[in-house]
Design a protein around this motif. Sequence first.
Motif, PDB file in Angstrom:
ATOM      1  N   GLY A  60     -44.007 -57.255 -21.051  1.00  0.00           N
ATOM      2  CA  GLY A  60     -44.440 -58.131 -19.967  1.00  0.00           C
ATOM      3  C   GLY A  60     -43.330 -58.852 -19.234  1.00  0.00           C
ATOM      4  O   GLY A  60     -43.587 -59.538 -18.246  1.00  0.00           O
ATOM      5  N   ALA A  61     -42.084 -58.710 -19.704  1.00  0.00           N
ATOM      6  CA  ALA A  61     -40.970 -59.382 -19.020  1.00  0.00           C
ATOM      7  C   ALA A  61     -40.727 -58.739 -17.662  1.00  0.00           C
ATOM      8  O   ALA A  61     -40.876 -59.372 -16.622  1.00  0.00           O
ATOM      9  CB  ALA A  61     -39.709 -59.336 -19.881  1.00  0.00           C
ATOM     10  N   ALA A  62     -40.305 -57.474 -17.683  1.00  0.00           N
ATOM     11  CA  ALA A  62     -40.226 -56.646 -16.469  1.00  0.00           C
ATOM     12  C   ALA A  62     -39.512 -57.332 -15.308  1.00  0.00           C
ATOM     13  O   ALA A  62     -40.067 -57.486 -14.225  1.00  0.00           O
ATOM     14  CB  ALA A  62     -41.620 -56.187 -16.047  1.00  0.00           C
ATOM     15  N   GLY A  63     -38.284 -57.766 -15.549  1.00  0.00           N
ATOM     16  CA  GLY A  63     -37.531 -58.442 -14.493  1.00  0.00           C
ATOM     17  C   GLY A  63     -38.096 -59.836 -14.238  1.00  0.00           C
ATOM     18  O   GLY A  63     -38.062 -60.699 -15.105  1.00  0.00           O
ATOM     19  N   THR A  64     -38.658 -60.031 -13.051  1.00  0.00           N
ATOM     20  CA  THR A  64     -39.267 -61.329 -12.722  1.00  0.00           C
ATOM     21  C   THR A  64     -40.796 -61.278 -12.821  1.00  0.00           C
ATOM     22  O   THR A  64     -41.477 -62.194 -12.362  1.00  0.00           O
ATOM     23  CB  THR A  64     -38.874 -61.748 -11.288  1.00  0.00           C
ATOM     24  N   TYR A  65     -41.329 -60.246 -13.446  1.00  0.00           N
ATOM     25  CA  TYR A  65     -42.780 -60.091 -13.558  1.00  0.00           C
ATOM     26  C   TYR A  65     -43.413 -61.268 -14.274  1.00  0.00           C
ATOM     27  O   TYR A  65     -44.494 -61.746 -13.904  1.00  0.00           O
ATOM     28  CB  TYR A  65     -43.096 -58.793 -14.304  1.00  0.00           C
ATOM     29  N   PHE A  66     -42.737 -61.777 -15.324  1.00  0.00           N
ATOM     30  CA  PHE A  66     -43.297 -62.892 -16.089  1.00  0.00           C
ATOM     31  C   PHE A  66     -43.436 -64.154 -15.234  1.00  0.00           C
ATOM     32  O   PHE A  66     -44.235 -65.042 -15.555  1.00  0.00           O
ATOM     33  CB  PHE A  66     -42.435 -63.178 -17.325  1.00  0.00           C
ATOM     34  N   LEU A  67     -42.677 -64.239 -14.150  1.00  0.00           N
ATOM     35  CA  LEU A  67     -42.803 -65.352 -13.209  1.00  0.00           C
ATOM     36  C   LEU A  67     -43.880 -65.093 -12.163  1.00  0.00           C
ATOM     37  O   LEU A  67     -44.631 -65.994 -11.789  1.00  0.00           O
ATOM     38  CB  LEU A  67     -41.471 -65.601 -12.495  1.00  0.00           C
ATOM     39  N   ASP A  68     -43.957 -63.851 -11.699  1.00  0.00           N
ATOM     40  CA  ASP A  68     -44.870 -63.513 -10.611  1.00  0.00           C
ATOM     41  C   ASP A  68     -46.290 -63.226 -11.081  1.00  0.00           C
ATOM     42  O   ASP A  68     -47.248 -63.459 -10.352  1.00  0.00           O
ATOM     43  CB  ASP A  68     -44.327 -62.300  -9.849  1.00  0.00           C
ATOM     44  N   GLN A  69     -46.408 -62.693 -12.303  1.00  0.00           N
ATOM     45  CA  GLN A  69     -47.720 -62.359 -12.867  1.00  0.00           C
ATOM     46  C   GLN A  69     -47.824 -62.934 -14.283  1.00  0.00           C
ATOM     47  O   GLN A  69     -47.911 -62.205 -15.264  1.00  0.00           O
ATOM     48  CB  GLN A  69     -47.897 -60.829 -12.908  1.00  0.00           C
ATOM     49  N   PRO A  70     -47.783 -64.265 -14.414  1.00  0.00           N
ATOM     50  CA  PRO A  70     -47.714 -64.874 -15.747  1.00  0.00           C
ATOM     51  C   PRO A  70     -48.907 -64.574 -16.646  1.00  0.00           C
ATOM     52  O   PRO A  70     -48.748 -64.449 -17.866  1.00  0.00           O
ATOM     53  CB  PRO A  70     -47.594 -66.374 -15.448  1.00  0.00           C
ATOM     54  N   GLU A  71     -50.108 -64.451 -16.072  1.00  0.00           N
ATOM     55  CA  GLU A  71     -51.288 -64.186 -16.904  1.00  0.00           C
ATOM     56  C   GLU A  71     -51.197 -62.804 -17.541  1.00  0.00           C
ATOM     57  O   GLU A  71     -51.416 -62.647 -18.750  1.00  0.00           O
ATOM     58  CB  GLU A  71     -52.570 -64.295 -16.070  1.00  0.00           C
ATOM     59  N   MET A  72     -50.881 -61.794 -16.735  1.00  0.00           N
ATOM     60  CA  MET A  72     -50.767 -60.432 -17.254  1.00  0.00           C
ATOM     61  C   MET A  72     -49.612 -60.332 -18.244  1.00  0.00           C
ATOM     62  O   MET A  72     -49.734 -59.705 -19.304  1.00  0.00           O
ATOM     63  CB  MET A  72     -50.557 -59.451 -16.099  1.00  0.00           C
ATOM     64  N   ALA A  73     -48.492 -60.976 -17.922  1.00  0.00           N
ATOM     65  CA  ALA A  73     -47.329 -60.937 -18.813  1.00  0.00           C
ATOM     66  C   ALA A  73     -47.653 -61.584 -20.153  1.00  0.00           C
ATOM     67  O   ALA A  73     -47.207 -61.122 -21.207  1.00  0.00           O
ATOM     68  CB  ALA A  73     -46.146 -61.647 -18.154  1.00  0.00           C
ATOM     69  N   SER A  74     -48.439 -62.658 -20.113  1.00  0.00           N
ATOM     70  CA  SER A  74     -48.799 -63.365 -21.340  1.00  0.00           C
ATOM     71  C   SER A  74     -49.676 -62.501 -22.241  1.00  0.00           C
ATOM     72  O   SER A  74     -49.513 -62.503 -23.471  1.00  0.00           O
ATOM     73  CB  SER A  74     -49.533 -64.664 -20.984  1.00  0.00           C
ATOM     74  N   ILE A  75     -50.589 -61.753 -21.658  1.00  0.00           N
ATOM     75  CA  ILE A  75     -51.455 -60.864 -22.438  1.00  0.00           C
ATOM     76  C   ILE A  75     -50.626 -59.796 -23.139  1.00  0.00           C
ATOM     77  O   ILE A  75     -50.817 -59.517 -24.328  1.00  0.00           O
ATOM     78  CB  ILE A  75     -52.518 -60.214 -21.534  1.00  0.00           C
TER      79      ILE A  75
END
Length: 472
Positions: A399-414
């Motif tokens: 879920g890290a995926a570069g800045t993905y954890f910032l832009d899509q925090p809900e999906m990254a958290s799952i």
Amino acid sequence: MKPTDLPPDFSLEALSVDISAEANQCVACGLCLPHCPTYRITQSEADSPRGRIALMSGVAEKRIPMNERFALHMDRCLTCRACEAACPNHVRFGRLMDEARAMLAAPPSDLPKEKTGARKSWFRRWVESQLIAKPDRIDALRPLLRFYQRRGVQSAVRRFGLLGQTKLGLLEAQLPHIAKPCSLSGQTSSAGSWRQLYPSIGRPRGEVGLFLGCVARLTDAETLNAAIWVLNHLGYVVHVPPAQTCCGALHQHGGDMQAATRLAHENSMAFDELNLDAIISTASGCGVQLAEHSFPSALQQSRNPRPLLQKAEKNVVQDSLQGKPVRKLMAKVVDMSAFLAAAEGWDDVKLTPLTHKILVHEPCSLRNVLRGAAHPYSVLERIPGAVIEPLEGNDQCCGAAGTYFLDQPEMASILLRDKISALNVSGARYLATSNVGCAMHIASALREAGSAIEVVHPATLIARQMGMGAQS
């Protein structure tokens, strides 16, 4: 860099033509669906590789509008490229996604801005152009962040939740201990900046370049120091050219292809001036970007680039070990673990035992693109007494995926939750991963949960067992 050095056309028309041609390679077989993390969560066809390709094709051919819904499904993609590894027709999905985001970043002039969804803020664009793309400015942050950590400010910020769930708060939560660059070969005394040359220790076996990256040079100095330590002790001279810059992955995946191309050119010029056996990356995400864009050669033209990557990586390692001139190919870039797995000099060093379980996390960039997931295992197995096992769920993104954890925090958290659950029942003392973004993402969740599991790069564990001291 002169304008003539840039690719001739990043226009919407050219992007649309390229997207249409590549999208036509997809036969909609659906074999990619079970490998896609977002499809597994949402069960929406629009959040699958097949569905996203259909959307891209529709927008490129002007059959559907480039609106907020289109942007949502593009933004939800992690660009983990697990679909590429599963695709029987070798559709270059990563390239398609980059071009789709480039279209979103530069919509047609007659399309209202609000119809393209929420794009980058002016501050985000400033950070990427004036900070990320200028690593010397990132280096200047080191003393400030060390002051922030050593004077108790960070502890107070975290204890009282002063930044909340803002993007800055999410970013700060991932900030690890900030170490200094090492000063000399074989020494762990820290310095204020990286040296350009770290001489080998013992019998010389070759000369390599070390890619520092942008964020990693600040937040993962311990791994870079460990890489220098291990390479020097195995007999390799390590060059760290000061003109190197960001790999460009954040820009590429954010739709700014011109900036990514400019950075690729700068890195190519920085390393091409040296007669190196290999260019070593300790972050697999950077390694992919460098291999595909800074030193691309035949890679970008290949329908199925994975065999090229594997063959060229093997050639680089073999040539460096046999003292032959390295082939002028993109895979002058080699992942650190891949290089160590084939390197000589191990008979000249001694590793002390480590009687703990080490789980290995396989970053998407290493597993799906570089196809080098086996290398960290073979390197870590050199540690006497260590039990090496894979982390459950390695086929799915963290879920890290570069800045993905910032832009899509809900999906990254799952996605992160599954990794933490597997770690909690593992009985492991260490988690070894080969990508700095994954390491920071997972380590922050473990730290919040009060876990004693330490997240480290395989090279760091090797260096410690070879005698490298703790980083101050």
